[in-house]
Scaffold this motif. Structure first.
Motif, PDB file in Angstrom:
ATOM      1  N   HIS A 109      38.932 -22.180 109.317  1.00  0.00           N
ATOM      2  CA  HIS A 109      39.043 -20.977 108.497  1.00  0.00           C
ATOM      3  C   HIS A 109      40.501 -20.696 108.162  1.00  0.00           C
ATOM      4  N   GLN A 110      41.391 -20.867 109.125  1.00  0.00           N
ATOM      5  CA  GLN A 110      42.817 -20.638 108.882  1.00  0.00           C
ATOM      6  C   GLN A 110      43.371 -21.655 107.902  1.00  0.00           C
ATOM      7  N   ARG A 111      42.878 -22.896 107.964  1.00  0.00           N
ATOM      8  CA  ARG A 111      43.331 -23.912 107.010  1.00  0.00           C
ATOM      9  C   ARG A 111      42.940 -23.520 105.588  1.00  0.00           C
ATOM     10  N   LYS A 112      41.756 -22.943 105.432  1.00  0.00           N
ATOM     11  CA  LYS A 112      41.332 -22.480 104.104  1.00  0.00           C
ATOM     12  C   LYS A 112      42.251 -21.377 103.600  1.00  0.00           C
ATOM     13  N   ILE A 113      42.626 -20.482 104.505  1.00  0.00           N
ATOM     14  CA  ILE A 113      43.554 -19.402 104.138  1.00  0.00           C
ATOM     15  C   ILE A 113      44.907 -19.984 103.739  1.00  0.00           C
ATOM     16  N   ASP A 114      45.410 -20.939 104.543  1.00  0.00           N
ATOM     17  CA  ASP A 114      46.713 -21.551 104.272  1.00  0.00           C
ATOM     18  C   ASP A 114      46.718 -22.273 102.924  1.00  0.00           C
ATOM     19  N   LYS A 115      45.627 -22.993 102.643  1.00  0.00           N
ATOM     20  CA  LYS A 115      45.531 -23.738 101.376  1.00  0.00           C
ATOM     21  C   LYS A 115      45.522 -22.782 100.194  1.00  0.00           C
ATOM     22  N   LEU A 116      44.753 -21.707 100.324  1.00  0.00           N
ATOM     23  CA  LEU A 116      44.657 -20.725  99.248  1.00  0.00           C
ATOM     24  C   LEU A 116      45.995 -20.029  99.028  1.00  0.00           C
ATOM     25  N   GLU A 117      46.680 -19.699 100.123  1.00  0.00           N
ATOM     26  CA  GLU A 117      47.988 -19.051 100.006  1.00  0.00           C
ATOM     27  C   GLU A 117      49.010 -19.977  99.338  1.00  0.00           C
ATOM     28  N   LYS A 118      48.902 -21.271  99.615  1.00  0.00           N
ATOM     29  CA  LYS A 118      49.817 -22.234  99.001  1.00  0.00           C
ATOM     30  C   LYS A 118      49.567 -22.324  97.498  1.00  0.00           C
ATOM     31  N   GLU A 119      48.286 -22.395  97.119  1.00  0.00           N
ATOM     32  CA  GLU A 119      47.947 -22.456  95.698  1.00  0.00           C
ATOM     33  C   GLU A 119      48.367 -21.172  94.987  1.00  0.00           C
ATOM     34  N   MET A 120      48.178 -20.045  95.676  1.00  0.00           N
ATOM     35  CA  MET A 120      48.572 -18.762  95.100  1.00  0.00           C
ATOM     36  C   MET A 120      50.080 -18.659  94.929  1.00  0.00           C
ATOM     37  N   SER A 121      50.825 -19.177  95.904  1.00  0.00           N
ATOM     38  CA  SER A 121      52.288 -19.037  95.861  1.00  0.00           C
ATOM     39  C   SER A 121      52.875 -19.725  94.634  1.00  0.00           C
ATOM     40  N   VAL A 122      52.272 -20.850  94.237  1.00  0.00           N
ATOM     41  CA  VAL A 122      52.746 -21.568  93.047  1.00  0.00           C
ATOM     42  C   VAL A 122      52.540 -20.710  91.806  1.00  0.00           C
ATOM     43  N   LEU A 123      51.326 -20.151  91.671  1.00  0.00           N
ATOM     44  CA  LEU A 123      51.028 -19.322  90.507  1.00  0.00           C
ATOM     45  C   LEU A 123      51.807 -18.011  90.531  1.00  0.00           C
ATOM     46  N   GLU A 124      51.981 -17.437  91.729  1.00  0.00           N
ATOM     47  CA  GLU A 124      52.703 -16.168  91.817  1.00  0.00           C
ATOM     48  C   GLU A 124      54.184 -16.344  91.474  1.00  0.00           C
ATOM     49  N   ALA A 125      54.747 -17.493  91.875  1.00  0.00           N
ATOM     50  CA  ALA A 125      56.145 -17.775  91.532  1.00  0.00           C
ATOM     51  C   ALA A 125      56.291 -17.922  90.020  1.00  0.00           C
ATOM     52  N   LYS A 126      55.318 -18.597  89.421  1.00  0.00           N
ATOM     53  CA  LYS A 126      55.328 -18.770  87.970  1.00  0.00           C
ATOM     54  C   LYS A 126      55.157 -17.422  87.275  1.00  0.00           C
ATOM     55  N   LYS A 127      54.269 -16.592  87.820  1.00  0.00           N
ATOM     56  CA  LYS A 127      54.033 -15.271  87.230  1.00  0.00           C
ATOM     57  C   LYS A 127      55.274 -14.387  87.356  1.00  0.00           C
ATOM     58  N   GLN A 128      55.940 -14.447  88.502  1.00  0.00           N
ATOM     59  CA  GLN A 128      57.167 -13.654  88.696  1.00  0.00           C
ATOM     60  C   GLN A 128      58.223 -14.018  87.660  1.00  0.00           C
ATOM     61  N   LYS A 129      58.386 -15.323  87.459  1.00  0.00           N
ATOM     62  CA  LYS A 129      59.370 -15.796  86.483  1.00  0.00           C
ATOM     63  C   LYS A 129      58.970 -15.362  85.083  1.00  0.00           C
ATOM     64  N   SER A 130      57.675 -15.521  84.773  1.00  0.00           N
ATOM     65  CA  SER A 130      57.159 -15.149  83.458  1.00  0.00           C
ATOM     66  C   SER A 130      57.307 -13.650  83.217  1.00  0.00           C
ATOM     67  N   ASP A 131      56.948 -12.837  84.223  1.00  0.00           N
ATOM     68  CA  ASP A 131      57.024 -11.377  84.077  1.00  0.00           C
ATOM     69  C   ASP A 131      58.466 -10.909  83.897  1.00  0.00           C
ATOM     70  N   ALA A 132      59.393 -11.558  84.625  1.00  0.00           N
ATOM     71  CA  ALA A 132      60.806 -11.180  84.503  1.00  0.00           C
ATOM     72  C   ALA A 132      61.325 -11.473  83.099  1.00  0.00           C
ATOM     73  N   LEU A 133      60.918 -12.636  82.551  1.00  0.00           N
ATOM     74  CA  LEU A 133      61.322 -12.982  81.191  1.00  0.00           C
ATOM     75  C   LEU A 133      60.674 -12.057  80.170  1.00  0.00           C
ATOM     76  N   LYS A 134      59.384 -11.773  80.383  1.00  0.00           N
ATOM     77  CA  LYS A 134      58.679 -10.881  79.453  1.00  0.00           C
ATOM     78  C   LYS A 134      59.316  -9.502  79.423  1.00  0.00           C
ATOM     79  N   ALA A 135      59.780  -9.042  80.583  1.00  0.00           N
ATOM     80  CA  ALA A 135      60.418  -7.722  80.649  1.00  0.00           C
ATOM     81  C   ALA A 135      61.680  -7.697  79.791  1.00  0.00           C
TER      82      ALA A 135
END
Length: 293
Positions: free
Chosen positions: A105-131
């Protein structure tokens, strides 16, 4: 007096004997099966079902470990399970199975958090530029049919206190189902055309009707009335924004690869929801048992 001491000794030993349990013998497949049958014989139907599920979980644990530990790859799954259970009683067996359920169960959480971190980093960069880019704010106005072309009109307003001389805008469309169903065009600043502070200009982009009608079957081209400002009525989604500008000598540019696609936006939302559920509902071995009505 001697009798009382003897009776006391029996009372002291009896509880220990009552709680003693048989253990698995992992020396060979035959001994393991024999010890398993002996343990199962003392269980009711629900207990036998739990034991089988625990053994299946431990088989999955062995498969996982063998796939991730090179020193184990020459051993069979059955052999790994037998060795791990050798000398273990029922309570210890359940504890081992529970450990794997929690670790998996923890491995599933870790995998999901890793996938999310990639998209969240991209979103942060995108949102900063959009601002930064949003100082030249875009607002879709209408679509029209002019000279055999599908034309999108969009208002751009300079909300900064600076004169904007270098900029690029994107004017496009897609369907409410997928922005990639449509087309978009980049328009740069024309010579001598600048945006004064708080000034609004109407910019447009034209697309061949023959092309747009072939590209999306979701948009209601047949029912569309022109000019139109009710985009959603025809499953039409506007994609108008500022993609580049120079503000106070600094260039800000939002490239396609920096933007989260609609699918990535959906994935990020889905990941967040799934992660919340995973962290809220931490499973144990008993959760794997199908509850009978």
């Amino acid at each position: 007096m001697k009798w009382n001491r003897y009776l006391l000794l029996i009372l002291m030993v009896s509880p220990v004997l009552g709680f003693s349990q048989d253990s698995f013998k992992g020396g060979s497949k035959e001994k393991f099966e024999e010890s398993k049958q002996k343990i199962a014989a003392g269980l009711d139907a629900a207990g036998k079902e739990k034991l089988e599920i625990a053994l299946r979980v431990l088989a999955m644990s062995a498969i996982y470990d063998r796939d991730h530990q090179s020193q184990l790859r020459k051993q069979s799954f059955d052999e790994l399970v037998r060795r791990r259970l050798n000398g273990k009683d029922l309570a210890e067996t359940y504890a081992l199975a529970n450990d794997y359920v929690k670790a998996d169960h923890q491995r599933k959480i870790d995998k999901l958090e890793k996938e999310m971190s990639v998209l969240e980093a991209k979103k942060q960069k995108s949102d900063a530029l959009k601002a930064k880019l949003s100082v030249l704010k875009a607002k879709p106005l209408r679509v029209d049919s002019l000279n055999g072309a599908f034309v999108i009109f969009c208002a751009f307003t300079n909300e900064s206190d600076q004169v904007l001389t270098t900029y690029e805008t994107v004017i496009g469309y897609g369907s409410t189902q997928d922005l990639n169903d449509g087309w978009s065009g980049i328009k740069g600043a024309e010579d001598g055309v600048v945006f004064a502070p708080k000034e609004t200009k109407i910019l447009s982009s034209a697309f061949s009707f023959a092309t747009v009608k072939e590209n999306s079957h979701v948009i209601d081209w047949q029912g569309m009335k022109f000019p139109s400002t009710d985009f959603a009525a025809y499953n039409l989604a506007m994609d108008c924004y500022t993609s580049m500008l120079v503000l106070k000598g600094v260039k800000y540019e939002l490239k396609n690869e920096d933007r989260l696609s609609p699918k990535e936006e959906q994935d990020l939302s889905k990941y967040r929801s799934s992660l919340d559920q995973l962290k809220t509902n931490i499973p144990v071995l008993d959760d794997l048992i199908v509850k009978k009505p």
